[in-house]
Motif scaffolding. Structure first.
Motif, PDB file in Angstrom:
ATOM      1  N   THR A 253      19.220 -39.270  49.853  1.00 44.69           N
ATOM      2  CA  THR A 253      19.017 -37.842  50.102  1.00 44.69           C
ATOM      3  C   THR A 253      20.312 -37.213  50.623  1.00 44.69           C
ATOM      4  OG1 THR A 253      18.350 -38.148  52.410  1.00 44.69           O
ATOM      5  CG2 THR A 253      16.613 -38.326  50.714  1.00 44.69           C
ATOM      6  N   PRO A 254      20.435 -35.873  50.531  1.00 44.58           N
ATOM      7  CA  PRO A 254      21.615 -35.217  51.103  1.00 44.58           C
ATOM      8  C   PRO A 254      21.730 -35.470  52.605  1.00 44.58           C
ATOM      9  CG  PRO A 254      20.487 -33.725  49.613  1.00 44.58           C
ATOM     10  CD  PRO A 254      19.591 -34.921  49.786  1.00 44.58           C
ATOM     11  N   GLY A 255      20.593 -35.488  53.283  1.00 45.43           N
ATOM     12  CA  GLY A 255      20.587 -35.816  54.707  1.00 45.43           C
ATOM     13  C   GLY A 255      21.180 -34.725  55.575  1.00 45.43           C
ATOM     14  N   ILE A 256      21.545 -35.101  56.782  1.00 49.38           N
ATOM     15  CA  ILE A 256      22.122 -34.159  57.756  1.00 49.38           C
ATOM     16  C   ILE A 256      23.328 -34.821  58.394  1.00 49.38           C
ATOM     17  CG2 ILE A 256      19.872 -33.107  58.247  1.00 49.38           C
ATOM     18  CD1 ILE A 256      19.891 -34.712  60.900  1.00 49.38           C
ATOM     19  N   THR A 257      24.119 -34.032  59.105  1.00 52.95           N
ATOM     20  CA  THR A 257      25.246 -34.553  59.880  1.00 52.95           C
ATOM     21  C   THR A 257      25.121 -34.057  61.308  1.00 52.95           C
ATOM     22  OG1 THR A 257      26.690 -34.588  57.940  1.00 52.95           O
ATOM     23  CG2 THR A 257      27.755 -34.648  60.101  1.00 52.95           C
ATOM     24  N   LEU A 258      25.108 -34.959  62.260  1.00 46.02           N
ATOM     25  CA  LEU A 258      25.012 -34.625  63.677  1.00 46.02           C
ATOM     26  C   LEU A 258      26.343 -34.921  64.353  1.00 46.02           C
ATOM     27  CD1 LEU A 258      21.505 -36.193  64.441  1.00 46.02           C
ATOM     28  CD2 LEU A 258      22.035 -33.818  63.852  1.00 46.02           C
ATOM     29  N   ALA A 295      32.001 -39.234  55.409  1.00 44.19           N
ATOM     30  CA  ALA A 295      33.238 -38.716  56.000  1.00 44.19           C
ATOM     31  C   ALA A 295      33.458 -37.254  55.608  1.00 44.19           C
ATOM     32  CB  ALA A 295      34.426 -39.557  55.560  1.00 44.19           C
ATOM     33  N   LEU A 296      33.198 -36.924  54.336  1.00 48.31           N
ATOM     34  CA  LEU A 296      33.350 -35.539  53.885  1.00 48.31           C
ATOM     35  C   LEU A 296      32.344 -34.624  54.569  1.00 48.31           C
ATOM     36  CD1 LEU A 296      33.996 -36.111  50.065  1.00 48.31           C
ATOM     37  CD2 LEU A 296      35.630 -35.227  51.746  1.00 48.31           C
ATOM     38  N   ALA A 301      31.455 -30.349  58.481  1.00 40.76           N
ATOM     39  CA  ALA A 301      30.731 -29.850  59.645  1.00 40.76           C
ATOM     40  C   ALA A 301      31.682 -29.430  60.769  1.00 40.76           C
ATOM     41  CB  ALA A 301      29.763 -30.915  60.148  1.00 40.76           C
ATOM     42  N   ARG A 302      32.847 -30.056  60.824  1.00 44.61           N
ATOM     43  CA  ARG A 302      33.839 -29.731  61.868  1.00 44.61           C
ATOM     44  C   ARG A 302      34.853 -28.686  61.392  1.00 44.61           C
ATOM     45  NH1 ARG A 302      33.660 -33.331  66.100  1.00 44.61           N
ATOM     46  NH2 ARG A 302      32.449 -35.236  65.746  1.00 44.61           N
ATOM     47  N   GLY A 303      34.692 -28.208  60.175  1.00 44.22           N
ATOM     48  CA  GLY A 303      35.618 -27.224  59.651  1.00 44.22           C
ATOM     49  C   GLY A 303      36.971 -27.801  59.283  1.00 44.22           C
TER      50      GLY A 303
END
Length: 308
Positions: A253-258, A295-296, A301-303
């Protein structure tokens, strides 16, 4: 489309004395292949040994005007496998096709199973398949041609009560295929997995007679013959039974990034529905593809811009 033929090709089929293996061996021979009929001749649980079954299949192939030799090695015995491959090379000078079909059952719930039974089943299915493929691999690389099929099962792909040893070994076929597909590509070695469901001695006490009649091994062999043909795909898990064919895939799945303080078990729990949402799920080409994805995602997410 041209007829699929195996003239001039040499195939090893393990567990070829009965059931699916016998059907595969006969199917290959009928289309011109020279076949090594491997079978230790053991009972369903791996005990005993006799050459009668493999010799009978060889006799069938020769009666139809084909070429075949029998070999009774235990595929979990590396020395025996090496001897089988050496004999095939001495007789025919090449090995083009490796069909890993040999297997045993020692079913019990995990709580009641002895670890010796777990190891034995894994040895035959996983180590045995690796032994045969490994012995054929340098020959196929030198030829710049090879077709390898591993035999999985719905018990490994989806699970089945009382088959932890068998299920673990059959799931491992997928992992072995994934890696060998990548390593064999430059040498024209194509690697696939067959996940059959058939009426054989392994399932004779599980199927009603009406279903068994539909699930004959001969309804599966056409799929196997395609997987080892000259124009075969690679990296495919082909489900087969009763003339039905399907493909099994693993998606992510695409999932999320925390990030940072938000990366807690409580946030994982709170967003688990989004993590498991199947919309826009994709296949991973290899393990590194997943690493790159994560990693991407984190960089985005951090810009940050990540040149990868």
């Amino acid at each position: 489309m041209d007829n699929i033929r195996f003239d001039g090709r040499v195939a090893i089929v393990t567990g070829a004395g009965t059931g699916l293996g016998r059907s595969h061996a006969l199917g290959l021979a009928a289309r011109g292949a020279r076949v090594v009929v491997n079978d230790l001749g053991v009972s369903q649980d791996g005990t005993g040994a006799t050459s009668e079954a493999s010799e009978a299949v060889v006799a069938e192939i020769r009666a139809m005007g084909g070429w075949a030799m029998a070999h009774g090695c235990d595929v979990s015995d590396e020395a025996g496998v090496n001897d089988m491959v050496a004999q095939a090379m001495d007789l025919w000078g090449r090995i083009d096709i490796c069909v890993n079909n040999a297997g045993i059952l020692m079913d019990k719930t995990f709580a009641k199973m002895e670890m010796s039974a777990f190891r034995k089943v894994v040895d035959v299915h996983l180590i045995g398949s690796a032994n045969v493929a490994h012995a054929c691999w340098p020959i196929m690389r030198a030829q710049q041609y090879g077709r390898v099929v591993f035999t999985s099962s719905a018990s490994g792909l989806y699970g089945n009560f009382g088959q932890s040893n068998y299920g673990a070994a059959k799931a491992a076929m997928m992992g072995l295929m994934n890696v060998l597909h990548l390593e064999g590509a430059r040498d024209n070695i194509r690697v696939n997995t067959l996940a059959p469901t058939a009426a054989t001695r392994m399932t004779e006490n599980l199927l009603p007679p009406e279903a068994a009649a539909l699930l004959a091994p001969e309804t599966i062999t056409p799929g196997l013959l395609y997987l080892v043909s000259e124009d075969a795909p690679s990296h495919v898990i082909l489900g087969a039974g009763a003339g039905s064919y399907t493909q099994t895939r693993i998606y992510e799945t695409p999932g999320i990034t925390l990030l940072d303080e938000a990366n807690t078990p409580e946030t994982v729990a709170a967003q688990f529905a989004q993590i498991t949402d199947p919309e826009n799920q994709t296949e991973m080409a290899d393990a590194f593809s997943q690493t790159k994805k994560y990693a991407l995602n984190a960089a985005q997410a951090r810009g940050l811009k990540l040149d990868w």
